[in-house]
Design a protein around this motif. Structure first.
Motif, mmCIF file in Angstrom:
data_model
loop_
_atom_site.group_PDB
_atom_site.id
_atom_site.type_symbol
_atom_site.label_atom_id
_atom_site.label_comp_id
_atom_site.label_asym_id
_atom_site.label_seq_id
_atom_site.Cartn_x
_atom_site.Cartn_y
_atom_site.Cartn_z
ATOM 1 N N SER B 170 0.868 -1.212 0.010
ATOM 2 C CA SER B 170 0.181 -0.043 0.005
ATOM 3 C C SER B 170 0.981 1.355 0.150
ATOM 4 N N SER B 171 2.052 1.381 0.654
ATOM 5 C CA SER B 171 2.980 2.364 0.668
ATOM 6 C C SER B 171 3.516 2.829 -0.785
ATOM 7 N N ALA B 172 3.577 1.760 -1.697
ATOM 8 C CA ALA B 172 4.065 1.699 -2.852
ATOM 9 C C ALA B 172 2.955 2.485 -3.705
ATOM 10 N N PHE B 173 1.660 2.198 -3.385
ATOM 11 C CA PHE B 173 0.428 2.869 -4.286
ATOM 12 C C PHE B 173 0.578 4.539 -3.595
ATOM 13 N N LEU B 174 0.853 4.589 -2.372
ATOM 14 C CA LEU B 174 0.821 5.967 -1.971
ATOM 15 C C LEU B 174 1.938 6.682 -2.513
ATOM 16 N N LEU B 175 3.098 6.038 -2.714
ATOM 17 C CA LEU B 175 4.264 6.835 -3.317
ATOM 18 C C LEU B 175 4.055 7.140 -4.715
ATOM 19 N N PHE B 176 3.317 6.198 -5.412
ATOM 20 C CA PHE B 176 3.077 6.267 -6.923
ATOM 21 C C PHE B 176 2.168 7.580 -7.085
ATOM 22 N N GLY B 177 1.154 7.499 -6.039
ATOM 23 C CA GLY B 177 0.204 8.705 -5.949
ATOM 24 C C GLY B 177 1.079 9.995 -6.056
ATOM 25 N N ILE B 178 1.865 9.998 -4.905
ATOM 26 C CA ILE B 178 2.771 11.173 -4.738
ATOM 27 C C ILE B 178 3.571 11.751 -5.806
ATOM 28 N N ALA B 179 4.350 10.592 -6.693
ATOM 29 C CA ALA B 179 4.851 10.884 -7.875
ATOM 30 C C ALA B 179 3.874 11.557 -9.135
ATOM 31 N N MET B 180 2.923 11.060 -8.827
ATOM 32 C CA MET B 180 1.938 11.407 -9.938
ATOM 33 C C MET B 180 1.462 12.831 -9.743
ATOM 34 N N LEU B 181 1.192 13.222 -8.472
ATOM 35 C CA LEU B 181 0.690 14.574 -7.790
ATOM 36 C C LEU B 181 2.066 15.377 -8.104
ATOM 37 N N TYR B 182 3.317 14.989 -7.995
ATOM 38 C CA TYR B 182 4.404 15.826 -8.074
ATOM 39 C C TYR B 182 4.571 16.354 -9.674
ATOM 40 N N MET B 194 0.020 23.002 -3.219
ATOM 41 C CA MET B 194 -0.816 22.194 -4.092
ATOM 42 C C MET B 194 -2.072 22.643 -4.816
ATOM 43 N N ALA B 195 -2.980 23.196 -3.943
ATOM 44 C CA ALA B 195 -4.197 23.530 -4.332
ATOM 45 C C ALA B 195 -4.131 24.802 -5.477
ATOM 46 N N ALA B 196 -3.219 25.672 -5.369
ATOM 47 C CA ALA B 196 -3.116 26.719 -6.226
ATOM 48 C C ALA B 196 -2.671 26.054 -7.337
ATOM 49 N N ARG B 197 -1.521 25.317 -7.279
ATOM 50 C CA ARG B 197 -0.830 24.849 -8.705
ATOM 51 C C ARG B 197 -1.598 23.811 -9.514
ATOM 52 N N LEU B 198 -2.607 23.135 -8.682
ATOM 53 C CA LEU B 198 -3.355 22.129 -9.312
ATOM 54 C C LEU B 198 -4.407 23.047 -10.224
ATOM 55 N N ALA B 199 -4.802 24.124 -9.620
ATOM 56 C CA ALA B 199 -5.954 24.679 -9.978
ATOM 57 C C ALA B 199 -5.442 25.553 -11.515
ATOM 58 N N ALA B 203 -6.961 21.804 -16.939
ATOM 59 C CA ALA B 203 -7.294 20.271 -17.596
ATOM 60 C C ALA B 203 -6.090 19.411 -18.191
ATOM 61 N N LEU B 204 -5.157 20.020 -18.387
ATOM 62 C CA LEU B 204 -4.019 19.431 -18.997
ATOM 63 C C LEU B 204 -3.755 18.121 -18.142
ATOM 64 N N THR B 205 -3.513 18.487 -16.939
ATOM 65 C CA THR B 205 -2.913 17.377 -16.090
ATOM 66 C C THR B 205 -4.168 16.701 -15.324
ATOM 67 N N GLN B 206 -5.308 16.898 -15.548
ATOM 68 C CA GLN B 206 -6.479 16.398 -14.809
ATOM 69 C C GLN B 206 -6.317 14.962 -14.841
ATOM 70 N N PRO B 207 -6.126 14.146 -15.798
ATOM 71 C CA PRO B 207 -5.866 12.523 -15.525
ATOM 72 C C PRO B 207 -4.774 12.059 -14.431
ATOM 73 N N LEU B 208 -3.620 12.939 -14.587
ATOM 74 C CA LEU B 208 -2.659 12.733 -13.501
ATOM 75 C C LEU B 208 -3.226 12.935 -12.181
ATOM 76 N N THR B 209 -3.903 14.078 -12.136
ATOM 77 C CA THR B 209 -4.283 14.451 -10.635
ATOM 78 C C THR B 209 -5.281 13.290 -10.317
ATOM 79 N N LEU B 210 -6.287 13.049 -10.912
ATOM 80 C CA LEU B 210 -7.350 12.041 -10.594
ATOM 81 C C LEU B 210 -6.642 10.784 -10.345
ATOM 82 N N LEU B 211 -5.654 10.490 -11.013
ATOM 83 C CA LEU B 211 -5.056 9.210 -10.551
ATOM 84 C C LEU B 211 -4.075 9.230 -9.292
ATOM 85 N N ALA B 212 -3.708 10.270 -9.329
ATOM 86 C CA ALA B 212 -2.893 10.591 -7.819
ATOM 87 C C ALA B 212 -3.794 10.752 -6.879
ATOM 88 N N LEU B 213 -5.143 11.221 -6.728
ATOM 89 C CA LEU B 213 -6.214 11.106 -5.779
ATOM 90 C C LEU B 213 -6.386 9.709 -5.405
#
Lengths: 101, 487
Positions: B170-182, B194-199, B203-213
């Motif tokens: 599960s930590s590996a999943f969390l880490l991959f999420g962190i990498a995607m968020l990065y 995070m919030a400001a940068r994601l906003a 739309a361009l990085t929306q898939p990455l963000t959703l995957l991270a979430l």
């Protein structure tokens, strides 16, 4: 030649998926631990790729933390495997069934 | 090239330093003292925890970040510090006698407990995703070792290995999420940004963000034992030493919820619609499965494991509500849960007698006639876990479900209340066994020690006190969640 970040990402996702599949289908604990390592290295690759792309060092620093923590985790894991092997003489997860899985 | 070291104040991480120092001191004393000499590890640990608690009080009402924005110095973190310290101190108190039965009253046990507490504090105060990852791992690795403390016991080994493999997975999943968020934030790992940068990224990085979430939810879902990531919980809780089971049920869950809440509220306010929907489903599944399967259990530790899954479900309801009352109820309920669950495990250790000989729920038959005080305490904790007034469990559930109603999730609140009704069945079964069934057999005397009596007194009084007068704690919690601007 510059490798685009999408290549890093694709390789990283592929490695990660292979690791996940390995953890789920393999029955030998040692192999499962290796697959977990593979997942962590996939993460490292993604970090390096992004860090290079954005010219931000956070990602590279993170990789060192991941490697250190992974080493600690494996040390504990191997110690537990040795302890189990002493009492049960097995390294297969199917044999670990005293507790209802 | 000149390197400037950013300024920092050591006192803002005072509790961490104290706990680390105490843990290292215990390890040194353990290594240097001659064999067979009685060392005062529990007393030392309690001393360290006491000093850390004092430091936390001194820090109260500080705000902001420190150490180059890596650490939050705020009341939300301090509230959790206090919860962790309380949980660890009670664990130390219930451990000693139990470990001596097994001949395992070792220095490293207490050192690892303190290191795990340190990890929890890192999780609650982490302002940078590296800190959150480090906290999670410091806590988890220490708890893996603690779960496998009884090296010769096949059950303990098996529990520890299952916990380690699934925890690392599960930590590996969390880490991959962190990498995607990065990637999605364009190279930042600070929760504040995070919030400001994601906003901004849009739309361009929306898939990455959703995957991270999604990956974050998987990673934290494992740690808090929410369905469908709960499979490890009953096995690990049953196999681990009882004192560690208690520690895992309260400490690890509280720490994971602290970080989970912080990440969701600070980094993903823009995706609230998405995560609220996912967590709604998880909360309902977690509550229902935990409560229904708990009915079928006859091993008390396994029953409490499923009850802890169900409680993770209630706490997820507080996250789904995502309003101020929801966050307040999360803090309140985690403290209340720490008290009632540790109390219940204290009784389990006492009734289990030497080396956990009596863990079946039928061993509680007739306890009310043989040991009225012990049975009364157990009945109180069971009422509290079921959420019957005037205990803390009732007030906590009341806050959680009102928060859900306030946020417009009426059905979620209704399902939650129905689940509480189901849970009354298996909690009250213990009480019925204790008071309405004759004793099964002569099981031998119960070894009351001063430490265990203290734990039962403190938890029983605490459960009643914060249940009857919740105002003080409510105000503290309101004070603590002011840091979330999006609530």
């Amino acid at each position: 030649m510059v490798v685009p970040v999408s290549y890093y990402l694709a390789l990283s996702v592929a490695l990660f998926a292979l690791g996940v599949i390995g953890v789920l289908v393999r029955r030998n604990i040692l192999v499962i631990l290796m697959c977990i390592e593979m997942m962590l290295n996939a993460v490292n690759l993604a970090f390096i790729g992004f860090a290079d792309h954005f010219k931000a060092v956070d990602g590279q620093v993170f990789v060192f933390f991941v490697m250190t923590v992974a080493a600690a985790e494996v040390a504990v894991g191997l110690a537990l495997i040795v302890a189990i092997f002493r009492t049960r003489a097995t390294v297969y997860v199917d044999d670990l069934n005293i507790l209802k899985w | 090239m000149t390197l400037t070291i950013p300024s920092f104040t050591l006192s803002s991480i005072g509790p961490w330093l104290t706990l680390t120092g105490t843990a290292i001191l215990i390890l040194l004393v353990d290594a240097l003292s001659p064999k067979g000499r009685k060392a005062y590890f529990p007393q030392l640990s309690l001393l360290g925890l006491g000093i850390a608690l004092l430091q936390t009080f001194r820090l109260w009402n500080h705000t902001g970040t420190d150490f180059a924005r890596m650490v939050y110095v705020d009341n939300f973190a301090f509230f959790f510090y206090a919860v962790f310290i309380l949980g660890t101190a009670l664990t130390v108190l219930i451990s000693r006698h139990y470990l001596e039965d097994y001949g395992k009253n070792l220095g490293e046990y207490y050192a690892l407990l303190l290191f795990a507490t340190l990890g929890m504090m890192l999780l609650a105060a982490g302002a940078h995703l590296i800190m959150i990852f480090l906290g999670l791992e410091v806590m988890s690795i220490a708890v893996y070792v603690l779960a496998g403390l009884f090296r010769e016991d096949a059950k303990s080994n098996e529990a520890a290995l299952k916990y380690l493999v699934l925890g690392a997975f599960s930590s590996a999943f969390l880490l991959f999420g962190i990498a995607m968020l990065y990637g999605a934030t364009g190279g930042s790992l600070y929760l504040d940004d995070m919030a400001a940068r994601l906003a901004q990224a849009g739309a361009l990085t929306q898939p990455l963000t959703l995957l991270a979430l999604a990956l974050f939810i998987v990673g934290f879902g494992f740690k808090v034992a929410s369905v469908p990531f709960h499979m490890w919980t009953p096995d690990v809780y049953e196999g681990a030493p009882t004192s560690i089971t208690a520690f895992m049920a309260v400490g690890v869950k509280a720490a994971a919820f602290a970080a989970f809440a912080r990440v969701l509220f600070l980094a993903f306010p823009a995706l609230k619609v998405d995560w609220v929907m996912i967590l709604w489903v998880l909360a309902v599944a977690t509550m229902t499965l935990g409560n229904v399967v708990a009915i079928a259990q006859t091993n008390i530790k396994r029953m409490l494991a499923y009850s802890s899954i169900a409680h993770a479900g209630y706490l997820l309801v507080a996250l789904v509500a995502a309003n101020q009352l929801g966050a307040v109820s999360l803090l309140y309920y985690l403290l209340a849960y720490t008290l009632m669950n540790l109390g219940a495990f204290g009784v389990v250790i006492l009734v289990g007698r030497k080396k956990d000989s009596y863990l079946s729920i039928y061993d509680y038959s007739g306890l009310g006639f043989q040991h009225p005080a012990l049975a009364a305490a157990m009945a109180l904790f069971m009422f509290a876990l079921a959420g019957i007034p005037p205990t803390a469990g009732f007030v906590g559930k009341f806050y959680i479900f009102s928060a859900a109603v306030q946020a417009g999730y009426i059905w979620l609140a209704i399902i939650g209340v129905m689940n509480s009704l189901v849970s009354v069945f298996y909690y009250l079964r213990i009480t019925v066994l204790m008071y309405m069934k004759p004793p099964e057999a002569e099981l031998g005397p119960v070894a009351f020690t001063p430490a265990l009596t203290t734990v039962l007194l403190v938890t029983a009084v605490g459960v009643l006190l914060i249940g009857i007068f919740p105002g003080f704690l409510y105000n503290l919690a309101v004070n603590s969640v002011k840091i979330f601007p999006s609530l």
